[in-house]
Write an enzyme that holds these catalytic residues in place. Structure first.
Site, mmCIF file in Angstrom:
data_model
loop_
_atom_site.group_PDB
_atom_site.id
_atom_site.type_symbol
_atom_site.label_atom_id
_atom_site.label_comp_id
_atom_site.label_asym_id
_atom_site.label_seq_id
_atom_site.Cartn_x
_atom_site.Cartn_y
_atom_site.Cartn_z
ATOM 1 N N CYS A 225 36.422 39.903 31.159
ATOM 2 C CA CYS A 225 35.422 40.141 32.198
ATOM 3 C C CYS A 225 36.038 40.044 33.594
ATOM 4 O O CYS A 225 36.225 38.940 34.117
ATOM 5 C CB CYS A 225 34.287 39.134 32.041
ATOM 6 N N CYS B 236 33.930 38.330 36.225
ATOM 7 C CA CYS B 236 33.861 36.866 36.086
ATOM 8 C C CYS B 236 35.154 36.207 36.560
ATOM 9 O O CYS B 236 35.137 35.168 37.217
ATOM 10 C CB CYS B 236 33.654 36.457 34.627
ATOM 11 N N ASP B 237 36.295 36.796 36.205
ATOM 12 C CA ASP B 237 37.577 36.098 36.354
ATOM 13 C C ASP B 237 38.552 36.739 37.338
ATOM 14 O O ASP B 237 39.588 36.144 37.638
ATOM 15 C CB ASP B 237 38.268 36.006 34.975
#
Ligand code: NAP
Length: 320
Positions: free
Chosen positions: A133, A136-137
């Site tokens: 992701c 997300c990261d």
């Protein structure tokens, strides 16, 4: 007892909820306790959902879908469904704390989960350089070298997004042509931070505490090589999330839930399925939403038919 329980909080689940709620069925929707909202929660710009000419952020689109479902009386429960008893007329849905909720009909819209490469070090280094992701990261990879695996729209989207942070993004694809849509391909080709390695698969991930490199295997020559990287984003597609209904509902050979033709009717009466969990081909937010509509309408007709059967007895009983 509930009229309808909907399991899943992506576009299929919330669209089914909007339709079921507007039909007066007061649906109860189970969203996951950890990741409600489905895959669009991990997406940034959604440019192809009709009605938003300037695009919309994935999480904002999901908020709007939920608000629309709640406006008409949908109840959202942030609980994980752990077991299903769907065979009889009364469907029983068990959640993580052991609570059992009964319903006359169930719509199963659990979506799909990120596919893994299946390499020994993948799980060990997950969260330590291996990710599924970018939104997300990606932030953790400022000025780093990143590899993205895959040749579809997800891989192009991840790679393009990651160039906001990364020094360089290397897309590694097992063939020489991309599967992604032309517009997403072009965006990636035009981005000077993105490089492509063709005809290659990842055969090893190295790193003790975090990812430091990859071993690549050339799919044409069989030769191996290494690539130094700090982060690996895997974007090779998704598999339908069907753990809850293995042995309960019939599945297709590709792992999706079997439905009857163009309907959402599964192998059990009163159980309907919608979205990515039944779709091996399109897997778009808008097709999932359309599929959620079909499921709500099918469920509504099923409940109306049950009521029609029950009605004469009720009338007879009242007359006695
Ligand atoms: P996808 O279209 O199925 O593409 C998966 C890619 O990963 C393919 O290029 C495939 O290679 C490769 N792959 C699969 N298994 C692999 C493995 N074990 N090792 C190496 N490579 C592997 O999946 P997706 O990109 O996640 O897209 C899924 C759906 O969502 C599509 O319909 C897509 O259009 C949609 N989507 C749309 C958007 C958007 O419109 N903004 C964004 C993301 C996703 P091959 O090409 O050789 O099969």
């Amino acid at each position: 007892m509930q009229q309808i329980i909907i399991i899943g909080s992506g576009p299929a689940g919330f669209t089914a909820a909007i339709y079921a709620a507007r039909a007066g069925l007061e649906p109860l929707l189970f969203a996951s306790s950890v990741e409600p909202g489905g895959e669009l929660m991990n997406t940034t710009d959604v440019e192809n959902f009709p009605g938003f000419p300037e695009g919309i952020q994935g999480p904002e689109l999901m908020e709007k879908m939920q608000a629309q479902a709640e406006r008409f009386g949908t109840k959202v429960a942030y609980d994980d469904v752990t077991a299903l008893d769907l065979a009889g007329d009364v469907k029983r849905v068990t959640t993580a704390d052991g609570t059992v909720t009964e319903a006359r009909a169930v719509i199963f819209a659990t979506g799909s989960a990120y596919r893994k490469l299946g390499l020994p070090d993948e799980d060990r280094l997950a969260g330590h350089g291996v990710s599924w992701c970018a939104t997300c990261d990606g932030f953790f990879f400022k000025d780093k070298n990143i590899a993205v695996i895959g040749g579809g729209d997800s891989a192009m989207e991840e790679a393009t997004f990651l160039t906001r942070f990364a020094k360089k993004v290397t897309v590694i694809h097992r063939r020489e042509g991309l599967k992604a849509s032309k517009i997403m391909q072009q965006r990636a080709f035009d981005n000077e931070k993105i490089e492509f390695v063709w005809n290659s698969t990842v055969s090893g991930i190295s790193g003790d505490d975090s990812v430091t490199g990859l071993t690549l295997t050339d799919t044409v020559t069989g030769e191996t090589s290494t690539l130094d990287i700090d982060g690996l984003f895997i974007a090779i597609g998704n598999d339908p999330r069907t753990q809850l209904i293995h042995g309960v509902l019939d599945l297709n050979s590709d792992g999706t839930v079997w439905v009857d033709g163009r309907t959402s009717k599964t192998s059990l009466p009163g159980v309907f399925a919608a979205g990515d969990v039944i779709d091996p081909s399109y897997r778009q937010a808008i097709t999932a939403a359309g599929s959620g509509t079909a499921a709500a309408l099918d469920a509504e007709h099923y409940l109306a038919a049950l009521d029609d059967v029950a009605a004469p007895e009720t009338v007879g009983a009242a007359a006695e």
